[in-house]
Write a protein that holds these residues in place. Structure first.
Motif, PDB file in Angstrom:
ATOM      1  N   LEU A  84      38.467  22.605  92.241  1.00 49.94           N
ATOM      2  CA  LEU A  84      39.252  21.199  91.903  1.00 49.94           C
ATOM      3  C   LEU A  84      38.445  20.500  91.130  1.00 49.94           C
ATOM      4  O   LEU A  84      37.290  20.427  91.119  1.00 49.94           O
ATOM      5  N   PRO A  86      38.579  17.324  87.569  1.00 48.06           N
ATOM      6  CA  PRO A  86      39.649  16.531  86.696  1.00 48.06           C
ATOM      7  C   PRO A  86      39.760  17.390  85.299  1.00 48.06           C
ATOM      8  O   PRO A  86      40.578  16.627  84.486  1.00 48.06           O
ATOM      9  N   GLY A 110      34.064  20.171  94.828  1.00 48.26           N
ATOM     10  CA  GLY A 110      32.355  19.755  94.362  1.00 48.26           C
ATOM     11  C   GLY A 110      32.470  18.350  94.864  1.00 48.26           C
ATOM     12  O   GLY A 110      33.525  17.712  95.524  1.00 48.26           O
ATOM     13  N   ARG A 111      31.229  17.547  94.831  1.00 45.27           N
ATOM     14  CA  ARG A 111      31.079  16.162  94.948  1.00 45.27           C
ATOM     15  C   ARG A 111      30.169  15.678  93.746  1.00 45.27           C
ATOM     16  O   ARG A 111      30.141  16.764  92.734  1.00 45.27           O
ATOM     17  N   TYR A 112      29.622  14.646  93.924  1.00 38.50           N
ATOM     18  CA  TYR A 112      28.662  14.048  92.938  1.00 38.50           C
ATOM     19  C   TYR A 112      29.368  13.989  91.428  1.00 38.50           C
ATOM     20  O   TYR A 112      30.623  13.612  91.318  1.00 38.50           O
ATOM     21  N   GLU A 113      28.723  14.390  90.359  1.00 40.00           N
ATOM     22  CA  GLU A 113      29.210  14.430  89.039  1.00 40.00           C
ATOM     23  C   GLU A 113      29.865  15.519  88.806  1.00 40.00           C
ATOM     24  O   GLU A 113      30.396  15.876  87.765  1.00 40.00           O
ATOM     25  N   SER A 129      43.672  20.357  88.306  1.00 42.33           N
ATOM     26  CA  SER A 129      43.507  19.024  88.508  1.00 42.33           C
ATOM     27  C   SER A 129      44.741  18.349  89.396  1.00 42.33           C
ATOM     28  O   SER A 129      45.974  18.883  89.136  1.00 42.33           O
ATOM     29  N   ILE A 130      44.595  17.279  90.100  1.00 40.75           N
ATOM     30  CA  ILE A 130      46.044  16.943  90.711  1.00 40.75           C
ATOM     31  C   ILE A 130      46.432  15.705  90.009  1.00 40.75           C
ATOM     32  O   ILE A 130      47.401  15.260  90.344  1.00 40.75           O
ATOM     33  N   GLY A 131      45.623  15.309  88.752  1.00 47.02           N
ATOM     34  CA  GLY A 131      46.312  14.187  88.140  1.00 47.02           C
ATOM     35  C   GLY A 131      45.139  13.653  87.293  1.00 47.02           C
ATOM     36  O   GLY A 131      44.138  13.961  87.609  1.00 47.02           O
ATOM     37  N   TYR A 133      43.085  11.175  86.891  1.00 49.22           N
ATOM     38  CA  TYR A 133      42.191  10.125  87.404  1.00 49.22           C
ATOM     39  C   TYR A 133      41.388  10.623  88.199  1.00 49.22           C
ATOM     40  O   TYR A 133      41.372  11.966  88.294  1.00 49.22           O
ATOM     41  N   MET A 135      38.822  11.424  90.994  1.00 47.06           N
ATOM     42  CA  MET A 135      38.593  11.231  92.452  1.00 47.06           C
ATOM     43  C   MET A 135      36.893  11.315  92.794  1.00 47.06           C
ATOM     44  O   MET A 135      36.310  11.631  91.925  1.00 47.06           O
ATOM     45  N   GLY A 138      36.413  16.787  95.442  1.00 46.40           N
ATOM     46  CA  GLY A 138      37.369  17.730  95.294  1.00 46.40           C
ATOM     47  C   GLY A 138      38.357  18.048  96.904  1.00 46.40           C
ATOM     48  O   GLY A 138      39.123  18.619  96.852  1.00 46.40           O
TER      49      GLY A 138
HETATM   50  C1  JFH Z   1      35.464  15.155  91.341  1.00 41.07           C
HETATM   51  C2  JFH Z   1      33.361  13.231  89.551  1.00 41.07           C
HETATM   52  C3  JFH Z   1      33.677  14.098  87.234  1.00 41.07           C
HETATM   53  C4  JFH Z   1      32.687  12.841  85.248  1.00 41.07           C
HETATM   54  C5  JFH Z   1      33.960  11.234  82.876  1.00 41.07           C
HETATM   55  C6  JFH Z   1      35.243  11.037  83.920  1.00 41.07           C
HETATM   56  C7  JFH Z   1      34.518  11.889  85.189  1.00 41.07           C
HETATM   57  C8  JFH Z   1      32.908  12.103  89.235  1.00 41.07           C
HETATM   58  C9  JFH Z   1      33.555  16.778  92.250  1.00 41.07           C
HETATM   59  C10 JFH Z   1      40.139  16.022  90.390  1.00 41.07           C
HETATM   60  C11 JFH Z   1      41.163  15.214  90.002  1.00 41.07           C
HETATM   61  C12 JFH Z   1      38.906  15.256  90.792  1.00 41.07           C
HETATM   62  C13 JFH Z   1      37.821  15.891  91.107  1.00 41.07           C
HETATM   63  C14 JFH Z   1      37.451  17.198  91.847  1.00 41.07           C
HETATM   64  C15 JFH Z   1      36.075  17.660  91.929  1.00 41.07           C
HETATM   65  C16 JFH Z   1      35.159  16.669  92.031  1.00 41.07           C
HETATM   66  C17 JFH Z   1      33.997  13.410  90.902  1.00 41.07           C
HETATM   67  C18 JFH Z   1      33.891  14.173  88.545  1.00 41.07           C
HETATM   68  C19 JFH Z   1      32.781  13.039  86.794  1.00 41.07           C
HETATM   69  C20 JFH Z   1      32.852  11.937  83.120  1.00 41.07           C
HETATM   70  C21 JFH Z   1      32.336  12.208  87.705  1.00 41.07           C
HETATM   71  C22 JFH Z   1      33.215  15.527  91.809  1.00 41.07           C
HETATM   72  C23 JFH Z   1      36.675  14.843  91.236  1.00 41.07           C
HETATM   73  N1  JFH Z   1      42.376  15.486  89.579  1.00 41.07           N
HETATM   74  N2  JFH Z   1      40.629  14.083  89.939  1.00 41.07           N
HETATM   75  N3  JFH Z   1      39.323  13.934  90.368  1.00 41.07           N
HETATM   76  N4  JFH Z   1      34.142  14.794  91.489  1.00 41.07           N
HETATM   77  N5  JFH Z   1      33.073  11.938  84.639  1.00 41.07           N
END
Ligand code: JFH
Length: 221
Positions: A84, A86, A110-113, A129-131, A133, A135, A138
């Motif tokens: 999962l 973005p 995943g978590r964190y970045e 990705s679910i959309g 935006y 989260m 995951g």
């Molecule tokens: C997730 C997270 C990425 C990096 C610029 C924008 C994002 C924080 C694991 C799925 C959908 C998720 C998702 C899935 C897994 C994880 C948080 C990710 C970044 C750079 C920061 C960690 C988020 N469809 N939305 N979100 N994160 N930044």
């Protein structure tokens, strides 16, 4: 279908997987879901699974070793491994039915970045990705995927909620629905729905579905 979930927050899955349709499917064994604590493969006293990003930057990144170990423990050659993210393929109806056809899914949360790129490059079959935006991790995206996919797994839906009733709406939006009372605060249910004329009801629903789709989501037409 079997689904294995890899996460540092297994408790996030407890209530959703025990509730409603999903809870019944899991209890009946129609859907086998197992949630695995990634920290069982973590490092040191704190079972750490993250570290600082090479090259610097804010936030932490998930290390590859615990994720590889967790996935390799549950995934045979038949498994479809999903991360999962973005950055993934945005989930839609076609993606949901495609995933519903798999015998075994492994979902990495995943978590964190996010996670070390070697996970995506060498362990994962696809990122979803679910959309568009971001989260916080995951886990909720994985639950969205599980709930959507489970509706297309044979035996999960009861007769009352069978997908046959949905098929004609596929590709467009649904027609408006009403239940009792026939009049509420002066707002009446459309006469045709009370008429008993099934042909007229079908025509009205078809026209209303087309109208709603044209007004709200012309991109679907
Ligand atoms: C997730 C997270 C990425 C990096 C610029 C924008 C994002 C924080 C694991 C799925 C959908 C998720 C998702 C899935 C897994 C994880 C948080 C990710 C970044 C750079 C920061 C960690 C988020 N469809 N939305 N979100 N994160 N930044």
């Amino acid at each position: 279908m079997r689904i294995d979930v890899i996460t540092i927050f297994p408790e996030l899955f407890d209530v959703p997987l025990r509730t409603s349709l999903l809870g019944k499917a899991v209890a009946a064994g129609t859907l086998e879901v197992e949630v695995h604590d990634l920290r069982e493969h973590g490092f040191g006293k704190h079972r750490s699974v993250d570290d600082e990003p090479y090259g610097g930057g804010a936030g932490m990144v998930m290390r590859p070793e615990p994720i590889f170990a967790a996935v390799e423990q549950v995934a045979g050659d038949d498994a479809h491994v999903v991360l999962l993210s973005p950055r993934g393929r945005r989930l839609d109806h076609a993606g949901v039915t495609e995933l519903a056809g798999k015998e075994h899914l492994v979902l990495i949360c995943g978590r964190y970045e996010g996670v070390d790129e070697r996970v995506s490059d060498h362990l994962v079959d696809e990122e979803v990705s679910i959309g568009d935006y971001v989260m916080a991790g995951g886990e909720l995206p994985a639950l969205v995927l599980i709930e959507a996919v489970s509706r297309y797994v044979p035996g999960v839906l009861g007769n009352a909620e069978s997908l046959g009733a949905e098929s004609h709406a596929e590709g467009g939006l649904e027609y408006p629905q009403y239940t009792r009372p026939a009049e509420f605060r002066g707002w009446k249910v459309p006469e045709v729905l009370l008429s008993g004329d099934h042909g007229a009801v079908e025509r009205w629903r078809h026209e209303e579905a087309a109208r709603v789709t044209r007004e709200r989501r012309p991109d679907l037409l």
